[in-house]
Write a protein that holds these residues in place. Structure first.
Motif, PDB file in Angstrom:
ATOM      1  N   GLY A 180      59.939  97.452  49.587  1.00  0.00           N
ATOM      2  CA  GLY A 180      61.212  96.934  50.455  1.00  0.00           C
ATOM      3  C   GLY A 180      62.488  97.326  49.819  1.00  0.00           C
ATOM      4  O   GLY A 180      63.574  96.790  50.030  1.00  0.00           O
ATOM      5  N   LEU A 181      62.244  98.102  48.678  1.00  0.00           N
ATOM      6  CA  LEU A 181      63.819  98.651  47.802  1.00  0.00           C
ATOM      7  C   LEU A 181      64.019 100.009  48.243  1.00  0.00           C
ATOM      8  O   LEU A 181      63.217 100.804  48.695  1.00  0.00           O
ATOM      9  N   ARG A 182      65.122 100.326  47.821  1.00  0.00           N
ATOM     10  CA  ARG A 182      65.674 101.671  47.814  1.00  0.00           C
ATOM     11  C   ARG A 182      66.511 102.242  46.845  1.00  0.00           C
ATOM     12  O   ARG A 182      67.376 101.208  46.173  1.00  0.00           O
ATOM     13  N   PHE A 183      66.360 103.262  46.246  1.00  0.00           N
ATOM     14  CA  PHE A 183      67.040 103.700  45.057  1.00  0.00           C
ATOM     15  C   PHE A 183      68.044 104.676  45.472  1.00  0.00           C
ATOM     16  O   PHE A 183      67.540 105.936  46.155  1.00  0.00           O
ATOM     17  N   ASP A 184      69.367 104.582  45.202  1.00  0.00           N
ATOM     18  CA  ASP A 184      70.370 105.526  45.670  1.00  0.00           C
ATOM     19  C   ASP A 184      71.149 106.054  44.405  1.00  0.00           C
ATOM     20  O   ASP A 184      70.970 105.492  43.191  1.00  0.00           O
ATOM     21  N   LEU A 185      71.697 107.308  44.405  1.00  0.00           N
ATOM     22  CA  LEU A 185      72.666 108.064  43.553  1.00  0.00           C
ATOM     23  C   LEU A 185      73.876 108.200  44.037  1.00  0.00           C
ATOM     24  O   LEU A 185      74.029 108.660  45.375  1.00  0.00           O
ATOM     25  N   THR A 186      75.036 107.867  43.506  1.00  0.00           N
ATOM     26  CA  THR A 186      76.367 108.399  44.077  1.00  0.00           C
ATOM     27  C   THR A 186      77.218 109.141  43.060  1.00  0.00           C
ATOM     28  O   THR A 186      77.009 108.851  41.625  1.00  0.00           O
ATOM     29  N   LEU A 187      77.707 110.023  43.459  1.00  0.00           N
ATOM     30  CA  LEU A 187      78.686 111.048  42.676  1.00  0.00           C
ATOM     31  C   LEU A 187      79.870 111.164  42.894  1.00  0.00           C
ATOM     32  O   LEU A 187      80.350 111.039  44.153  1.00  0.00           O
ATOM     33  N   ILE A 188      80.883 110.647  42.101  1.00  0.00           N
ATOM     34  CA  ILE A 188      82.437 110.462  42.301  1.00  0.00           C
ATOM     35  C   ILE A 188      82.936 111.317  41.353  1.00  0.00           C
ATOM     36  O   ILE A 188      83.229 111.222  40.056  1.00  0.00           O
ATOM     37  N   PRO A 189      83.462 112.480  41.887  1.00  0.00           N
ATOM     38  CA  PRO A 189      84.326 113.431  41.089  1.00  0.00           C
ATOM     39  C   PRO A 189      85.524 112.907  40.431  1.00  0.00           C
ATOM     40  O   PRO A 189      86.078 111.785  40.850  1.00  0.00           O
ATOM     41  N   SER A 190      86.014 113.355  39.424  1.00  0.00           N
ATOM     42  CA  SER A 190      87.361 112.770  38.896  1.00  0.00           C
ATOM     43  C   SER A 190      88.254 113.403  39.386  1.00  0.00           C
ATOM     44  O   SER A 190      88.539 114.669  39.838  1.00  0.00           O
TER      45      SER A 190
ATOM     46  N   GLY B 173      77.465  87.174  47.811  1.00  0.00           N
ATOM     47  CA  GLY B 173      78.841  86.591  48.311  1.00  0.00           C
ATOM     48  C   GLY B 173      80.167  87.522  47.553  1.00  0.00           C
ATOM     49  O   GLY B 173      81.391  87.076  47.703  1.00  0.00           O
ATOM     50  N   PHE B 174      79.927  88.888  47.213  1.00  0.00           N
ATOM     51  CA  PHE B 174      81.000  89.616  46.539  1.00  0.00           C
ATOM     52  C   PHE B 174      80.843  90.787  47.293  1.00  0.00           C
ATOM     53  O   PHE B 174      79.876  91.590  47.556  1.00  0.00           O
ATOM     54  N   GLY B 175      81.907  91.617  47.346  1.00  0.00           N
ATOM     55  CA  GLY B 175      82.383  92.834  48.047  1.00  0.00           C
ATOM     56  C   GLY B 175      82.551  93.697  46.579  1.00  0.00           C
ATOM     57  O   GLY B 175      82.930  93.170  45.626  1.00  0.00           O
ATOM     58  N   HIS B 176      82.393  95.124  46.795  1.00  0.00           N
ATOM     59  CA  HIS B 176      82.837  95.797  45.551  1.00  0.00           C
ATOM     60  C   HIS B 176      83.542  97.174  45.999  1.00  0.00           C
ATOM     61  O   HIS B 176      83.316  97.794  46.947  1.00  0.00           O
ATOM     62  N   VAL B 177      84.267  97.792  44.897  1.00  0.00           N
ATOM     63  CA  VAL B 177      84.809  98.893  45.098  1.00  0.00           C
ATOM     64  C   VAL B 177      84.601  99.537  43.658  1.00  0.00           C
ATOM     65  O   VAL B 177      84.544  98.871  42.800  1.00  0.00           O
ATOM     66  N   THR B 178      84.123 100.837  43.607  1.00  0.00           N
ATOM     67  CA  THR B 178      83.877 101.657  42.488  1.00  0.00           C
ATOM     68  C   THR B 178      84.747 102.650  42.086  1.00  0.00           C
ATOM     69  O   THR B 178      85.108 103.483  43.136  1.00  0.00           O
ATOM     70  N   ILE B 179      85.433 102.638  41.152  1.00  0.00           N
ATOM     71  CA  ILE B 179      86.443 103.400  40.768  1.00  0.00           C
ATOM     72  C   ILE B 179      85.978 104.435  39.553  1.00  0.00           C
ATOM     73  O   ILE B 179      85.322 103.862  38.603  1.00  0.00           O
ATOM     74  N   ASN B 180      86.460 105.956  39.433  1.00  0.00           N
ATOM     75  CA  ASN B 180      86.122 106.606  38.605  1.00  0.00           C
ATOM     76  C   ASN B 180      87.557 106.989  37.659  1.00  0.00           C
ATOM     77  O   ASN B 180      88.380 107.583  38.172  1.00  0.00           O
ATOM     78  N   PRO B 181      87.795 105.974  36.590  1.00  0.00           N
ATOM     79  CA  PRO B 181      89.096 106.181  36.020  1.00  0.00           C
ATOM     80  C   PRO B 181      89.090 107.352  34.818  1.00  0.00           C
ATOM     81  O   PRO B 181      89.829 107.179  34.040  1.00  0.00           O
TER      82      PRO B 181
END
Length: 253
Positions: A72-82, A145-153
Motif C-alpha cells: 500500500g506504499l509508493r516510492f518516488d524520486l524527485t530531481l530539482i536542478p540548481s 496537518g502540514f503542507g510543504h515546499v522543497t527548495i534547492n538552495p
C-alpha cells in the motif's frame, strides 16, 4: 555521471536520472514546467529554465515490485536542478495532504539522496512554519496537518526520495490560492509572501533522528522493502498520534 547507489537502488545522475536496465524498469518523469509554476512564484514573470523539476513516481527494482505494491506504499524520486527563478531558489510547487479514511491527514517521509534540500513545512491553519535543512542521507517527516515546499538552495542538483501512501493525491489548492507558502526563500534569505494577512515566526532546525517513525541511518528504500510495516504510519497515521506529537515537538524546540 554520479553514482546514487546510496539510495538503495542502482541509479545514477547524469543531468537526469539513469536506471540500471537489467534490475529496474525505466521510469519516465513527470515534469513541472515554469509555466505550471507561475501561480506560486514570488515573481511570475521571472526568468527561469523551462523545466523546474522532475518527478519519478513508483520507482523500484523489479524484484521488489510486488512487495511494494502489496504494502500500500509508493516510492518516488524527485530531481530539482540548481537554478534561480528571479531571486528565488528553484523549488517545488508545494502541496498539502488529503485525509485518509479515518479522517487524519496523510504524512510523508523524505530523504536527500544527493545535494541539499530546504524543506518548508506550513501547518494548515498557518500557525506554524518550520524550515528544515537536510543534507545527503538525512530525512524529514511531513506530519499530518502540514503542507510543504522543497527548495534547492545549493549550486548542485538535488535528488530526493519519498515514501507515501500509494493512492495519495496532492492538494495544490491552498498554495496556488496564496501564490506560494507563507515565506519565499531568495538570495536575501526568507521574504514574506504578501498574500498572507499575517506571518508567524519561522522555526529553523536540523533534521532529527526518530527511529519510532523510520528515521534511521539506513537508506529508506532498503528499510521499506525489508520491513514495509515500519512505514505503516504513512497509511494509518491515526494509530501514531503520540509519535507525531513527539516528533513535532523535537522540530519546534
Amino acid at each position: 555521471m554520479i553514482n546514487l547507489s546510496n539510495s538503495g537502488l542502482p541509479i545514477s545522475l547524469n543531468k537526469l536520472l539513469e536506471f540500471d536496465g537489467q534490475s529496474m524498469q525505466k521510469v519516465i518523469p513527470d515534469i513541472r514546467t515554469i509555466q505550471q509554476m507561475k501561480p506560486v512564484l514570488m515573481n511570475s514573470e521571472a526568468n527561469s529554465p523551462a523545466n523546474c523539476y522532475f518527478m519519478y513516481r513508483d520507482t523500484h527494482s523489479k524484484e521488489h515490485k510486488e512487495k511494494i505494491h502489496s504494502s500500500g506504499l509508493r516510492f518516488d524520486l524527485t530531481l530539482i536542478p540548481s537554478a534561480k527563478i528571479g531571486n528565488e531558489f528553484n523549488k517545488t510547487f508545494g502541496h498539502f495532504h488529503p485525509k485518509n479514511p479515518a479522517g487524519v491527514h496523510y504524512p510523508e517521509i523524505y530523504e536527500v539522496i544527493h545535494g541539499k534540500a530546504l524543506y518548508l513545512l506550513q501547518s494548515i491553519d498557518s500557525k506554524k512554519f518550520i524550515a528544515v535543512t537536510c543534507l545527503e542521507g538525512e530525512k524529514i517527516i511531513i506530519p499530518p496537518g502540514f503542507g510543504h515546499v522543497t527548495i534547492n538552495p545549493s549550486n548542485e542538483t538535488l535528488v530526493m526520495a519519498n515514501w507515501i501512501e500509494a493512492t495519495f493525491k496532492s492538494d495544490y489548492g491552498n498554495f496556488k490560492e496564496k501564490h506560494g507558502a507563507m515565506y519565499y526563500f531568495t538570495e536575501k534569505g526568507f521574504e514574506k509572501n504578501k498574500n498572507y494577512s499575517s506571518h508567524v515566526e519561522i522555526t529553523e532546525c536540523k533534521p532529527k533522528e526518530f527511529p519510532e517513525l523510520g528515521i534511521t541511518t539506513e537508506p529508506m528504500y532498503l528499510l521499506g522493502t525489508k520491513k514495509p510495516e515500519v512505514f505503516d504510519y504513512l497509511i494509518h497515521p491515526e494509530k501514531f498520534e503520540k509519535e507525531f506529537k513527539e516528533y513535532l515537538k523535537l522540530l519546534l524546540k
